[in-house]
Design a protein around this motif. Structure first.
Motif, PDB file in Angstrom:
ATOM      1  N   TYR A   1       0.831  -1.204   0.000  1.00 17.56           N
ATOM      2  CA  TYR A   1       0.000   0.000   0.000  1.00 17.56           C
ATOM      3  C   TYR A   1       0.868   1.257   0.000  1.00 17.56           C
ATOM      4  N   GLY A   2       2.024   1.172   0.659  1.00 20.03           N
ATOM      5  CA  GLY A   2       2.939   2.312   0.627  1.00 20.03           C
ATOM      6  C   GLY A   2       3.390   2.624  -0.787  1.00 20.03           C
ATOM      7  N   ASP A   3       3.713   1.579  -1.558  1.00 19.44           N
ATOM      8  CA  ASP A   3       4.124   1.778  -2.956  1.00 19.44           C
ATOM      9  C   ASP A   3       2.978   2.344  -3.790  1.00 19.44           C
ATOM     10  N   LYS A   4       1.776   1.842  -3.549  1.00 15.21           N
ATOM     11  CA  LYS A   4       0.618   2.351  -4.297  1.00 15.21           C
ATOM     12  C   LYS A   4       0.378   3.827  -3.997  1.00 15.21           C
ATOM     13  N   LEU A   5       0.599   4.212  -2.743  1.00 15.12           N
ATOM     14  CA  LEU A   5       0.430   5.618  -2.377  1.00 15.12           C
ATOM     15  C   LEU A   5       1.472   6.484  -3.082  1.00 15.12           C
ATOM     16  N   LEU A   6       2.711   6.015  -3.154  1.00 12.80           N
ATOM     17  CA  LEU A   6       3.757   6.775  -3.845  1.00 12.80           C
ATOM     18  C   LEU A   6       3.416   6.963  -5.322  1.00 12.80           C
ATOM     19  N   ILE A   7       2.859   5.937  -5.940  1.00 12.52           N
ATOM     20  CA  ILE A   7       2.457   6.041  -7.349  1.00 12.52           C
ATOM     21  C   ILE A   7       1.346   7.076  -7.505  1.00 12.52           C
ATOM     22  N   LYS A   8       0.390   7.071  -6.571  1.00 12.93           N
ATOM     23  CA  LYS A   8      -0.711   8.046  -6.618  1.00 12.93           C
ATOM     24  C   LYS A   8      -0.187   9.470  -6.443  1.00 12.93           C
ATOM     25  N   VAL A   9       0.728   9.646  -5.513  1.00 13.16           N
ATOM     26  CA  VAL A   9       1.300  10.978  -5.284  1.00 13.16           C
ATOM     27  C   VAL A   9       2.071  11.433  -6.518  1.00 13.16           C
ATOM     28  N   ALA A  10       2.832  10.524  -7.123  1.00 11.45           N
ATOM     29  CA  ALA A  10       3.579  10.863  -8.340  1.00 11.45           C
ATOM     30  C   ALA A  10       2.634  11.296  -9.456  1.00 11.45           C
ATOM     31  N   THR A  11       1.523  10.593  -9.597  1.00  8.31           N
ATOM     32  CA  THR A  11       0.526  10.949 -10.615  1.00  8.31           C
ATOM     33  C   THR A  11      -0.058  12.329 -10.341  1.00  8.31           C
ATOM     34  N   LEU A  12      -0.338  12.605  -9.068  1.00  9.09           N
ATOM     35  CA  LEU A  12      -0.871  13.916  -8.683  1.00  9.09           C
ATOM     36  C   LEU A  12       0.114  15.028  -9.036  1.00  9.09           C
ATOM     37  N   LEU A  13       1.381  14.822  -8.714  1.00  4.39           N
ATOM     38  CA  LEU A  13       2.390  15.852  -8.973  1.00  4.39           C
ATOM     39  C   LEU A  13       2.600  16.063 -10.473  1.00  4.39           C
ATOM     40  N   LYS A  14       2.571  14.970 -11.243  1.00  4.77           N
ATOM     41  CA  LYS A  14       2.738  15.101 -12.698  1.00  4.77           C
ATOM     42  C   LYS A  14       1.565  15.844 -13.335  1.00  4.77           C
ATOM     43  N   SER A  15       0.380  15.689 -12.737  1.00 10.22           N
ATOM     44  CA  SER A  15      -0.785  16.387 -13.285  1.00 10.22           C
ATOM     45  C   SER A  15      -0.768  17.878 -12.947  1.00 10.22           C
ATOM     46  N   ALA A  16      -0.046  18.242 -11.884  1.00  7.87           N
ATOM     47  CA  ALA A  16      -0.007  19.643 -11.451  1.00  7.87           C
ATOM     48  C   ALA A  16       1.183  20.405 -12.029  1.00  7.87           C
ATOM     49  N   PHE A  17       2.237  19.676 -12.424  1.00  8.98           N
ATOM     50  CA  PHE A  17       3.447  20.314 -12.941  1.00  8.98           C
ATOM     51  C   PHE A  17       3.881  19.609 -14.222  1.00  8.98           C
ATOM     52  N   GLU A  18       4.792  20.242 -14.947  1.00 10.63           N
ATOM     53  CA  GLU A  18       5.352  19.589 -16.123  1.00 10.63           C
ATOM     54  C   GLU A  18       6.097  18.334 -15.682  1.00 10.63           C
ATOM     55  N   SER A  19       5.773  17.205 -16.329  1.00 12.59           N
ATOM     56  CA  SER A  19       6.273  15.913 -15.849  1.00 12.59           C
ATOM     57  C   SER A  19       7.793  15.843 -15.823  1.00 12.59           C
ATOM     58  N   GLU A  20       8.469  16.555 -16.758  1.00  7.51           N
ATOM     59  CA  GLU A  20       9.931  16.494 -16.768  1.00  7.51           C
ATOM     60  C   GLU A  20      10.550  17.292 -15.621  1.00  7.51           C
ATOM     61  N   ASN A  21       9.721  18.053 -14.890  1.00 11.85           N
ATOM     62  CA  ASN A  21      10.214  18.846 -13.761  1.00 11.85           C
ATOM     63  C   ASN A  21       9.863  18.230 -12.408  1.00 11.85           C
ATOM     64  N   VAL A  22       9.289  17.029 -12.423  1.00  9.82           N
ATOM     65  CA  VAL A  22       8.928  16.327 -11.189  1.00  9.82           C
ATOM     66  C   VAL A  22       9.860  15.129 -11.032  1.00  9.82           C
ATOM     67  N   PHE A  23      10.533  15.029  -9.888  1.00 11.34           N
ATOM     68  CA  PHE A  23      11.540  13.995  -9.670  1.00 11.34           C
ATOM     69  C   PHE A  23      11.244  13.254  -8.365  1.00 11.34           C
ATOM     70  N   ARG A  24      11.480  11.949  -8.385  1.00  8.07           N
ATOM     71  CA  ARG A  24      11.465  11.211  -7.120  1.00  8.07           C
ATOM     72  C   ARG A  24      12.890  11.206  -6.590  1.00  8.07           C
ATOM     73  N   PHE A  25      13.075  11.835  -5.428  1.00  4.59           N
ATOM     74  CA  PHE A  25      14.419  11.999  -4.885  1.00  4.59           C
ATOM     75  C   PHE A  25      14.868  10.735  -4.156  1.00  4.59           C
ATOM     76  N   SER A  26      14.047  10.276  -3.214  1.00  6.86           N
ATOM     77  CA  SER A  26      14.309   9.015  -2.516  1.00  6.86           C
ATOM     78  C   SER A  26      13.137   8.732  -1.593  1.00  6.86           C
ATOM     79  N   GLY A  27      12.852   7.446  -1.372  1.00  4.81           N
ATOM     80  CA  GLY A  27      11.797   7.076  -0.435  1.00  4.81           C
ATOM     81  C   GLY A  27      10.502   7.811  -0.707  1.00  4.81           C
ATOM     82  N   ASP A  28      10.040   8.579   0.286  1.00 11.51           N
ATOM     83  CA  ASP A  28       8.808   9.362   0.137  1.00 11.51           C
ATOM     84  C   ASP A  28       9.123  10.835  -0.109  1.00 11.51           C
ATOM     85  N   GLU A  29      10.267  11.104  -0.724  1.00  9.62           N
ATOM     86  CA  GLU A  29      10.690  12.475  -1.006  1.00  9.62           C
ATOM     87  C   GLU A  29      10.652  12.754  -2.504  1.00  9.62           C
ATOM     88  N   PHE A  30      10.083  13.899  -2.849  1.00 12.34           N
ATOM     89  CA  PHE A  30       9.986  14.327  -4.243  1.00 12.34           C
ATOM     90  C   PHE A  30      10.556  15.742  -4.364  1.00 12.34           C
TER      91      PHE A  30
END
Length: 508
Positions: A137-166
């Motif tokens: 479920y933690g991984d699924k949440l990270l995927i959902k958060v990544a999708t949210l961030l990509k929808s709000a910003f240009e996808s090439e400007n959104v990075f997963r830094f580590s763990g639960d950090e973007f």
């Protein structure tokens, strides 16, 4: 007709001419036998057909080689693409990773006149979701958060830094306030993970280029520092980097370094003090609280309020907490050996990091067995924050009760405990937070005492410093008190001399 066709026509005409000459020579008797001619006539078509077949075979072989080469090139291109993804992208969220972030920032800072912002995002309480629901479920949440961030910003400007950090690069600094407000607002709705709904909030740190750094390392480091400050200020918010945070971080890392040395040097810089807890009706000694002190070689005495948070963040609280419990257990054995008179229970503070460790109960049992102490002399102080995970806290409290260790809720009234929590869990003592005593919050203090009396739980009021505070607590039937009015924290030898040997009434 093509070039090759014309050549074939010429060769055919020459062949016919040669055959005609040979026939004429035969008629005039110059060539008596035409067997040679027949063989030549039969050989030439087969030779020509063979050459054409060889040509077709050669062309087919060449074409096959070309196709193989193209397929090999396509395969190499695909492998290069896959390798590029592995190196520069996160396999879980498909976001660009830390390496691509660094490369991108290096290019951006080289462009003259560039101005942009860096948002460092950390998810609040993500570890708890992993612990309670599982890593899937933690991984699924990270995927959902990544999708949210990509929808709000240009996808090439959104990075997963580590763990639960973007990390997000924002090019338009003029609308940064609105951008941050919208970003926080987008986390107000729950994330749907299969059959579950999960709420989570972000803490965001902001660094600006070029004001807060001229290279990628400084920009990321400063945004991270601002994010940590946002967490300290209550989470679910954003904070800008400031150079005052730099000094704070230097102090933190210096303390972390010194704390690691102190722990590794057999804890020689630490000592335990003991503060009496008093029955405010009879004036008799009712208990003790064990309090750690750090004698820094250069800085002198450092308050636990300063170094315990550092120990918790670094994980040093686990070995340090074990040392504290061993010291207290050994001190109990020493006192019981020297004097067979009754000894009150001793309260030991337990960090939430210790409590959350999976082997906490096993560690406690091991120390009790190693020291030979009787568990009836021990009391563990936990805070209301421990109550969030009801199942986990209930199991551990019941285990401690089986061992024979009592449990007190420290700083009661400042957290989120409810009456149902107190009724559900085997709690022995409530400690009223000293802020209520100092601020004379009489209504709150009376309410806590009433609740405790109803549930048959003892109450200790912390921070008693004046006769007036004591008189008020006595008037509302508060049972026990602790504070400088009775005694400051003192060394074990002084406590033994003043209280164990004489056993005086502390309140005259």
């Amino acid at each position: 007709m093509g070039y090759k066709g014309r050549i074939i026509s010429v060769l055919t005409c020459l062949l016919i001419g040669v055959v005609t000459i040979i026939v004429d020579f035969h008629i005039y008797g110059y060539i008596p036998d035409l067997a040679f001619l027949y063989r030549l006539i039969l050989f030439i078509p087969f030779w020509w057909i063979g050459k054409q077949f060889d040509k077709v075979t050669f062309d087919k072989h060449t074409a096959t080689q070309k196709i193989d080469a193209l397929q090999q090139q396509a395969s190499c291109d695909k492998e290069d693409e896959q390798l590029n993804f592995v190196v520069y992208y996160d396999s879980l969220t498909n976001l660009p990773n830390k390496k691509l972030l660094t490369n991108t920032l290096k290019k951006k800072v080289l462009k003259a006149g560039n101005r942009f912002s860096l948002l460092f995002i950390d998810l609040d309480g993500f570890k708890k979701i992993n612990d309670q629901l599982g890593y899937l479920y933690g991984d699924k949440l990270l995927i959902k958060v990544a999708t949210l961030l990509k929808s709000a910003f240009e996808s090439e400007n959104v990075f997963r830094f580590s763990g639960d950090e973007f990390i997000i690069i924002v090019n338009d600094r003029g609308q940064l306030y609105l951008t941050l407000s919208d970003l926080l607002g987008s986390f107000s709705e729950p994330f749907k993970l299969d059959d579950k709904e999960v709420y989570i909030t972000p803490s965001i740190g902001v660094s600006l280029y070029p004001e807060h750094g001229k290279n990628s390392e400084d920009l990321i480091k400063h945004a991270d520092a601002a994010m940590q400050y946002a967490k300290e200020k209550g989470k679910n918010t954003w904070k800008y980097y400031s150079y005052s945070l730099e000094e704070k971080n230097k102090y933190y890392y210096s303390m972390e370094h010194d704390l690691r040395k102190a722990v590794s040097y057999a804890y020689t810089d630490f000592s335990m003090l003991y503060q009496p807890q008093v029955d405010i009706k009879t004036g008799e000694l009712a208990g003790l609280e064990a309090l750690i002190r750090w004698h820094h070689p250069q800085r002198g005495m450092i308050s636990p309020a300063e170094f315990i948070p550092v120990a918790e963040k670094t994980g040093l609280i686990l070995p340090l907490g074990e040392w504290i419990l061993k010291e207290v257990c050994n001190q109990i054995i020493t006192w019981k050996t020297a004097d067979d008179t009754s000894l009150p229970k001793i309260a030991v503070n337990v960090s939430v990091i210790q409590w959350q460790s999976s082997d906490f109960i096993d560690r406690v049992k091991r120390i009790i067995n190693e020291t030979g102490v009787s568990p009836e002399y021990l009391e563990f102080e936990i805070t209301e924050g421990f109550m969030e995970d009801r199942t986990n806290v209930s199991n551990k409290l019941n285990e401690l009760r089986k061992i024979g260790i009592q449990v007190a809720i420290d700083d009661f009234g400042t957290g989120y405990s409810s009456l149902s929590h107190l009724k559900q869990f085997p709690i022995n003592v409530l400690k009223i937070d000293k802020s209520f005593i100092l601020q004379n919050e009489t209504a709150i203090i009376e309410s806590i005492c009433d609740i405790a009396e109803h549930l048959k739980i003892n109450v200790i009021a912390e921070g008693i410093e004046t006769q007036g505070q004591l008189a008020f607590l006595q008037s509302i039937n508060c049972t026990y008190g602790q504070g400088f009015y009775f005694e400051r924290p003192i060394k074990a030898g002084e406590f033994e001399e003043k209280y164990l040997r004489r056993q005086p009434e502390i309140i005259q």
